[in-house]
Write a protein that holds these residues in place. Structure first.
Motif, PDB file in Angstrom:
ATOM      1  N   GLY A   1       0.821  -1.218   0.000  1.00 47.74           N
ATOM      2  CA  GLY A   1       0.000   0.000   0.000  1.00 47.74           C
ATOM      3  C   GLY A   1       0.853   1.266   0.000  1.00 47.74           C
ATOM      4  O   GLY A   1       0.487   2.266  -0.632  1.00 47.74           O
ATOM      5  N   TRP A   2       1.988   1.242   0.691  1.00 47.57           N
ATOM      6  CA  TRP A   2       2.854   2.424   0.723  1.00 47.57           C
ATOM      7  C   TRP A   2       3.405   2.729  -0.663  1.00 47.57           C
ATOM      8  O   TRP A   2       3.519   3.884  -1.060  1.00 47.57           O
ATOM      9  CB  TRP A   2       4.018   2.213   1.693  1.00 47.57           C
ATOM     10  CG  TRP A   2       3.606   2.043   3.124  1.00 47.57           C
ATOM     11  CD1 TRP A   2       2.336   2.091   3.617  1.00 47.57           C
ATOM     12  CD2 TRP A   2       4.454   1.796   4.247  1.00 47.57           C
ATOM     13  NE1 TRP A   2       2.349   1.884   4.969  1.00 47.57           N
ATOM     14  CE2 TRP A   2       3.620   1.702   5.386  1.00 47.57           C
ATOM     15  CE3 TRP A   2       5.837   1.636   4.399  1.00 47.57           C
ATOM     16  CZ2 TRP A   2       4.137   1.461   6.660  1.00 47.57           C
ATOM     17  CZ3 TRP A   2       6.339   1.403   5.668  1.00 47.57           C
ATOM     18  CH2 TRP A   2       5.496   1.322   6.788  1.00 47.57           C
TER      19      TRP A   2
ATOM     20  N   ASP B   1       2.003   1.677  -3.511  1.00 42.84           N
ATOM     21  CA  ASP B   1       0.858   2.074  -4.345  1.00 42.84           C
ATOM     22  C   ASP B   1       0.556   3.555  -4.154  1.00 42.84           C
ATOM     23  O   ASP B   1       0.195   4.255  -5.107  1.00 42.84           O
ATOM     24  CB  ASP B   1      -0.383   1.246  -3.974  1.00 42.84           C
ATOM     25  CG  ASP B   1      -0.318  -0.163  -4.544  1.00 42.84           C
ATOM     26  OD1 ASP B   1       0.504  -0.386  -5.438  1.00 42.84           O
ATOM     27  OD2 ASP B   1      -1.092  -1.026  -4.078  1.00 42.84           O
ATOM     28  N   LEU B   2       0.686   4.014  -2.913  1.00 38.89           N
ATOM     29  CA  LEU B   2       0.427   5.425  -2.621  1.00 38.89           C
ATOM     30  C   LEU B   2       1.353   6.315  -3.463  1.00 38.89           C
ATOM     31  O   LEU B   2       0.913   7.284  -4.094  1.00 38.89           O
ATOM     32  CB  LEU B   2       0.663   5.686  -1.127  1.00 38.89           C
ATOM     33  CG  LEU B   2       0.518   7.125  -0.689  1.00 38.89           C
ATOM     34  CD1 LEU B   2      -0.953   7.505  -0.636  1.00 38.89           C
ATOM     35  CD2 LEU B   2       1.168   7.355   0.667  1.00 38.89           C
ATOM     36  N   VAL B   3       2.628   5.948  -3.491  1.00 40.96           N
ATOM     37  CA  VAL B   3       3.598   6.739  -4.256  1.00 40.96           C
ATOM     38  C   VAL B   3       3.247   6.692  -5.741  1.00 40.96           C
ATOM     39  O   VAL B   3       3.225   7.718  -6.428  1.00 40.96           O
ATOM     40  CB  VAL B   3       5.033   6.208  -4.008  1.00 40.96           C
ATOM     41  CG1 VAL B   3       6.043   6.953  -4.870  1.00 40.96           C
ATOM     42  CG2 VAL B   3       5.400   6.340  -2.535  1.00 40.96           C
ATOM     43  N   ARG B   4       2.937   5.472  -6.212  1.00 41.41           N
ATOM     44  CA  ARG B   4       2.614   5.324  -7.640  1.00 41.41           C
ATOM     45  C   ARG B   4       1.342   6.071  -8.006  1.00 41.41           C
ATOM     46  O   ARG B   4       1.203   6.593  -9.113  1.00 41.41           O
ATOM     47  CB  ARG B   4       2.459   3.841  -7.992  1.00 41.41           C
ATOM     48  CG  ARG B   4       3.794   3.103  -8.045  1.00 41.41           C
ATOM     49  CD  ARG B   4       3.580   1.626  -8.234  1.00 41.41           C
ATOM     50  NE  ARG B   4       2.893   1.332  -9.477  1.00 41.41           N
ATOM     51  CZ  ARG B   4       2.183   0.233  -9.697  1.00 41.41           C
ATOM     52  NH1 ARG B   4       2.042  -0.668  -8.736  1.00 41.41           N
ATOM     53  NH2 ARG B   4       1.614   0.024 -10.849  1.00 41.41           N
ATOM     54  N   SER B   5       0.373   6.122  -7.048  1.00 39.87           N
ATOM     55  CA  SER B   5      -0.907   6.776  -7.365  1.00 39.87           C
ATOM     56  C   SER B   5      -0.734   8.277  -7.575  1.00 39.87           C
ATOM     57  O   SER B   5      -1.636   8.926  -8.095  1.00 39.87           O
ATOM     58  CB  SER B   5      -1.933   6.491  -6.277  1.00 39.87           C
ATOM     59  OG  SER B   5      -1.602   7.195  -5.099  1.00 39.87           O
ATOM     60  N   TYR B   6       0.384   8.819  -7.137  1.00 39.82           N
ATOM     61  CA  TYR B   6       0.656  10.237  -7.421  1.00 39.82           C
ATOM     62  C   TYR B   6       1.624  10.384  -8.596  1.00 39.82           C
ATOM     63  O   TYR B   6       2.253  11.431  -8.765  1.00 39.82           O
ATOM     64  CB  TYR B   6       1.195  10.933  -6.166  1.00 39.82           C
ATOM     65  CG  TYR B   6       0.108  11.131  -5.128  1.00 39.82           C
ATOM     66  CD1 TYR B   6      -0.928  12.033  -5.356  1.00 39.82           C
ATOM     67  CD2 TYR B   6       0.084  10.382  -3.969  1.00 39.82           C
ATOM     68  CE1 TYR B   6      -1.951  12.196  -4.434  1.00 39.82           C
ATOM     69  CE2 TYR B   6      -0.934  10.533  -3.036  1.00 39.82           C
ATOM     70  CZ  TYR B   6      -1.951  11.440  -3.280  1.00 39.82           C
ATOM     71  OH  TYR B   6      -2.974  11.594  -2.382  1.00 39.82           O
ATOM     72  N   GLY B   7       1.747   9.304  -9.357  1.00 39.23           N
ATOM     73  CA  GLY B   7       2.531   9.366 -10.585  1.00 39.23           C
ATOM     74  C   GLY B   7       4.033   9.395 -10.370  1.00 39.23           C
ATOM     75  O   GLY B   7       4.783   9.764 -11.273  1.00 39.23           O
ATOM     76  N   ARG B   8       4.485   9.024  -9.167  1.00 37.85           N
ATOM     77  CA  ARG B   8       5.916   9.087  -8.902  1.00 37.85           C
ATOM     78  C   ARG B   8       6.539   7.704  -9.021  1.00 37.85           C
ATOM     79  O   ARG B   8       5.870   6.678  -8.850  1.00 37.85           O
ATOM     80  CB  ARG B   8       6.179   9.664  -7.505  1.00 37.85           C
ATOM     81  CG  ARG B   8       5.568  11.045  -7.299  1.00 37.85           C
ATOM     82  CD  ARG B   8       6.189  12.082  -8.233  1.00 37.85           C
ATOM     83  NE  ARG B   8       7.584  12.314  -7.925  1.00 37.85           N
ATOM     84  CZ  ARG B   8       8.027  13.141  -6.991  1.00 37.85           C
ATOM     85  NH1 ARG B   8       7.144  13.836  -6.274  1.00 37.85           N
ATOM     86  NH2 ARG B   8       9.296  13.303  -6.765  1.00 37.85           N
TER      87      ARG B   8
ATOM     88  N   HIS C   1      11.015   8.745  -0.120  1.00 38.46           N
ATOM     89  CA  HIS C   1       9.932   9.059   0.812  1.00 38.46           C
ATOM     90  C   HIS C   1       9.506   7.881   1.675  1.00 38.46           C
ATOM     91  O   HIS C   1       8.983   8.075   2.763  1.00 38.46           O
ATOM     92  CB  HIS C   1       8.714   9.582   0.049  1.00 38.46           C
ATOM     93  CG  HIS C   1       8.935  10.910  -0.602  1.00 38.46           C
ATOM     94  ND1 HIS C   1       9.047  12.066   0.120  1.00 38.46           N
ATOM     95  CD2 HIS C   1       9.118  11.251  -1.896  1.00 38.46           C
ATOM     96  CE1 HIS C   1       9.256  13.083  -0.710  1.00 38.46           C
ATOM     97  NE2 HIS C   1       9.310  12.611  -1.937  1.00 38.46           N
ATOM     98  N   VAL C   2       9.680   6.669   1.177  1.00 35.02           N
ATOM     99  CA  VAL C   2       9.114   5.520   1.891  1.00 35.02           C
ATOM    100  C   VAL C   2      10.178   4.487   2.268  1.00 35.02           C
ATOM    101  O   VAL C   2      10.370   4.165   3.438  1.00 35.02           O
ATOM    102  CB  VAL C   2       8.019   4.844   1.031  1.00 35.02           C
ATOM    103  CG1 VAL C   2       7.460   3.628   1.735  1.00 35.02           C
ATOM    104  CG2 VAL C   2       6.892   5.835   0.747  1.00 35.02           C
TER     105      VAL C   2
ATOM    106  N   ALA D   1      11.329   8.281  -6.021  1.00 39.78           N
ATOM    107  CA  ALA D   1      10.488   8.927  -4.996  1.00 39.78           C
ATOM    108  C   ALA D   1      10.125   7.910  -3.914  1.00 39.78           C
ATOM    109  O   ALA D   1      10.125   8.247  -2.721  1.00 39.78           O
ATOM    110  CB  ALA D   1       9.223   9.500  -5.633  1.00 39.78           C
TER     111      ALA D   1
END
Lengths: 523, 259
Positions: free
Chosen positions: A152-153, A155-162, A170-171, A166
């Motif tokens: 999920g972490w 996916d969160l990054v990918r969902s903002y197109g990064r 960030h993670v 990144a």
């Protein structure tokens, strides 16, 4: 309900200290009883020696610590760079792991003399050896930590197109911090070990130089004093990193000794990966020698080794020497390796079955895991002599501590709910051990078994080199002193390949056993 | 500005041959809230992940405001609230919200973040880390994070799945107003029928795996809706209609599976 009174609590609080205090008392009494045997120095005699020779020891310690610190920084930076590469560019992962393993399997005993010839009398051989000793123990936990996070972490990054960078910044970086600390804790004593082994190979100053001098002079107090200081420094390094980490980290560093088992690549893909890694290693070897523009007299390339082993007029004799040496080494190595693994696993099970002893055993084991056992090789030789027993025992001790700590960790990781089910059926401790705890322990056991392959090779070659005069360690020492560089480089290549094969064989066995007894543990 | 999502002949078959989504075409109108309802494991989350660009379709195509999902991702114009709140444990609520703004390359304005934290009822918990929050509070923090970037498209994957019934009702009462005020196109995945009726303008009922559309139901109840409304006959009628569609989907799929 029993309420603990202050009087009941103090033995519990004192538990971790009782073991070491008891050991010190037994050590003192034993040394006094054996004072005529010239094998054991009492703690009091060690303290007197250290106080009489404080300046000498402090100078040597300062030199070795400086080299170890430089190697620690370089090796760990290399590990962080390699782990970052493998995560940001996943296609490089198999190559990074393969090359890292091969370099980790290089026998320090032979790498030392080669580096001495390359770098000359300065500190660089010690520093490079310290770096080589630490990078793998940091790389592996770091790779695990960079990946052991909820999807999920990411996916969160990918969902903002990064992308991967990144995610890393960030993670992954913060998520991997406890794993990095776990690696650094093991790396601190390993760096000290690498620096000392480097000093064995012709340095002018340092703890390693004094160790050689003490052994040659049969100076029992000095030998024990050096081993004690090395042990104390290693344990302090281990504890200091843990303490610093706890200042800014909520979680305890995890116990990770090797990458978790994977389902395994299939057939031709696995073969292609091995071929690619071997080709890359040969290219790096060849290119490195070209780049450094070293004298071909001592800098032997892949072709020189092939020629020495298969084409030269004395190739058959070289192969025969190496095969005999490997046979001699194997006779000491395998029993020590198996005994160390078995002792570590069995003692961990006993600690779980009889929890009363764990309060004392665990802190001591964690501290001793960090001891560069190899620095105590002269002690084992003093006590058990230069024969087979001393070598086997040293290899077993080298393997024992990491196995014990890993197995204890694995046994305690048995899933709580399954344990509750067992309790609800009034299962006996034996049944719980056999049916739940041992399957939970298997991955940790095999991880330790894999990582102990190169470690046990290091132990056996150091003893052969320093003491017994047998086996591949002795061949490497002898060929270094006789400037027989064809033989030296051939030994290095052979030991490296065989260690890597041993690692792979344990990995294969691991996959088979896990598939049969704990399939859920296969990543 | 909200954006319509158009899926054309979209399907997904995983490695190993498991067909999660049968070829499906559907349109999510701009600014509307649409619920995808279906039994557990039917492929609704897979459909949502394909729209989010987190999963590649095996066939078919998706456009968001006339653009492929990659373009929406590149501009960080969509937000996802996952079933698991996926809050980073080492960051406070505020820092978790700031992470979304960092990732989306949006300016971080303290006032906006404070307002959002108040809106989701986490006033006083801005500097608290996830471990110290209840499940419902974490979920609210995740929704605040999803809303912080003011996305054109908001994707909610069972966002109230992990919270207790009371909190679920409270979230269902409070949150739609927030995302509706921002005019985002919202797609909500849920297996709770009453939640779907409470939150959405339209419900698409999906069959058991592989997901295909069984019925497309308009929810023309007045807004704002509250839990009191759930006791009215018109609400109950839509709930019954959704249950009937689910049962129909099951009945059609199970005999095929038995064969």
């Amino acid at each position: 309900m029993t309420i603990a009174t202050p009087a009941q609590r103090w033995p519990v609080r004192a538990g971790p200290y009782l073991g070491p205090i008891l050991a010190l008392v037994i050590w003192e009494l034993g040394a006094r009883a054996l004072s005529d045997a010239f094998v054991l120095a009492a703690p009091s005699a060690i303290l007197i020696y250290l106080s009489d020779n404080a300046a000498l020891m402090a100078r040597a310690l300062g030199v070795t610590l400086g080299n170890a610190a430089a190697g620690f920084v370089i090796g760990n930076l290399a590990a962080i760079a390699l782990a970052t590469l493998a995560v940001v560019w996943p296609r490089s992962d198999a190559m990074v792991r393969g090359l890292a393993l091969l370099v980790f399997c290089l026998p320090l005993v032979a790498t030392g003399p080669i580096l001495r010839v390359v770098f000359g009398p300065g500190p660089w051989p010690q520093i490079v050896l310290a770096a080589l000793a630490v990078y793998y123990t940091t790389l592996i936990p770091l790779l695990v930590g960079l990946r052991a996070l909820p999807t999920g972490w990411l996916d969160l990054v990918r969902s903002y197109g990064r992308g991967r960078m990144a995610a890393l910044i960030h993670v992954r970086a913060m998520a991997a911090l406890p794993y990095l600390v776990a690696g650094l804790q093991i790396a601190a004593p390993a760096a000290f070990l690498g620096a000392m082994v480097g000093e064995f190979t012709g340095a002018e100053r340092g703890m390693g130089v004094l160790t050689i001098r003490a052994m040659r002079g049969m100076n029992v107090e000095m030998t024990w004093a050096l081993a004690s200081v090395a042990t104390a420094v290693a344990v302090l390094g281990y504890l200091a990193i843990g303490w610093i980490a706890r200042l800014f980290m909520a979680d305890e560093p995890p116990v990770i000794l090797a990458a978790p088992a994977e389902g395994g690549r299939k057939g031709s893909r696995a073969f292609l990966t091995v071929l690619a890694v071997a080709a890359a290693m040969i290219a790096i070897w060849w290119g490195g020698l070209r780049l450094l523009n070293l004298s071909p007299f001592f800098a032997k390339g892949p072709w020189d080794v092939f020629e020495a082993l298969f084409l030269a007029p004395d190739a058959a004799a070289t192969r025969s020497t190496l095969a005999n040496a490997m046979r001699e080494t194997g006779v000491f190595l395998l029993p020590g390796y198996v005994a160390g693994l078995a002792a570590g696993a069995v003692l961990a099970m006993l600690v779980v079955l009889f929890p009363a002893i764990s309060g004392t055993a665990m802190p001591v084991a964690i501290a001793l895991r960090s001891v560069p056992i190899i620095t105590t090789a002269p002690l084992v030789v003093l006590i058990l002599g230069r024969g087979a027993l001393g070598t086997v025992v040293l290899v077993a001790i080298m393997v024992f501590f990491p196995t014990f700590v890993a197995c204890l960790h694995g046994l305690r990781q048995a899933p709580g709910r399954v344990m509750d089910v067992m309790r609800s059926y009034a299962a006996s401790p034996w049944q719980v051990l056999l049916r739940v705890r041992i399957p939970a322990m298997l991955p940790a056991f095999f991880a330790a078994a894999r990582m102990n392959v190169p470690a046990s090779v290091l132990a056996v070659t150091v003893v052969e080199w320093l003491a017994t005069g047998n086996g591949i360690g002795s061949v490497m020492a002898l060929s270094a002193s006789l400037s027989d560089y064809d033989m030296l480089w051939s030994s290095v290549a052979l030991v490296c390949v065989l260690s890597a094969m041993g690692y792979a064989c344990v990995g294969l066995l691991e996959r088979r056993v896990l598939a049969a007894y704990a399939p859920e543990q296969l990543a | 500005m909200s954006a319509a999502v158009i899926c054309t002949d979209l399907s997904k078959t995983f490695k190993g041959g498991v067909e999660a989504v049968a070829p499906t075409s559907l349109t999510f109108a701009a600014g509307q809230t649409t619920a995808l309802v279906g039994p557990s494991g039917c492929g609704k989350s897979t459909l949502l992940r394909m729209i989010a660009g987190l999963e590649q379709p095996s066939a078919g195509q998706i456009t968001i405001g006339g653009q492929p999902p990659e373009e929406t991702l590149r501009k960080a114009n969509l937000s996802v609230a996952f079933q698991d709140p996926s809050l980073l444990p080492w960051r406070s609520v505020r820092k978790n919200i700031e992470l979304a703004l960092d990732l989306a390359r949006r300016p971080k304005k303290d006032d906006d973040i404070d307002q959002l934290i108040r809106l989701v009822g986490l006033d006083g918990f801005a500097e608290t880390r996830p471990a110290e929050l209840s499940g419902g509070m974490r979920q609210r923090a995740a929704i605040a994070r999803a809303l912080s970037t003011k996305p054109d498209l908001l994707l909610l994957d069972e966002p109230f799945g992990a919270v207790d019934e009371l909190t679920r009702q409270q979230l269902a009462n409070d949150l739609p107003g927030i995302w509706e005020a921002r005019g985002a196109t919202t797609i909500l995945v849920t297996h709770s029928v009453s939640e779907a009726v409470m939150l959405s303008d339209r419900i698409i009922v999906l069959s058991p795996r592989p997901a295909r559309i069984v019925e497309d139901i308009a929810v023309d109840l007045p807004r704002p809706r509250s839990s009191d409304q759930a006791r009215r006959p018109e609400f109950g009628a839509i709930v019954d209609q959704v249950f009937a569609a689910l049962a129909h989907g099951m009945a059609e799929t199970l005999p095929k599976a038995a064969q």
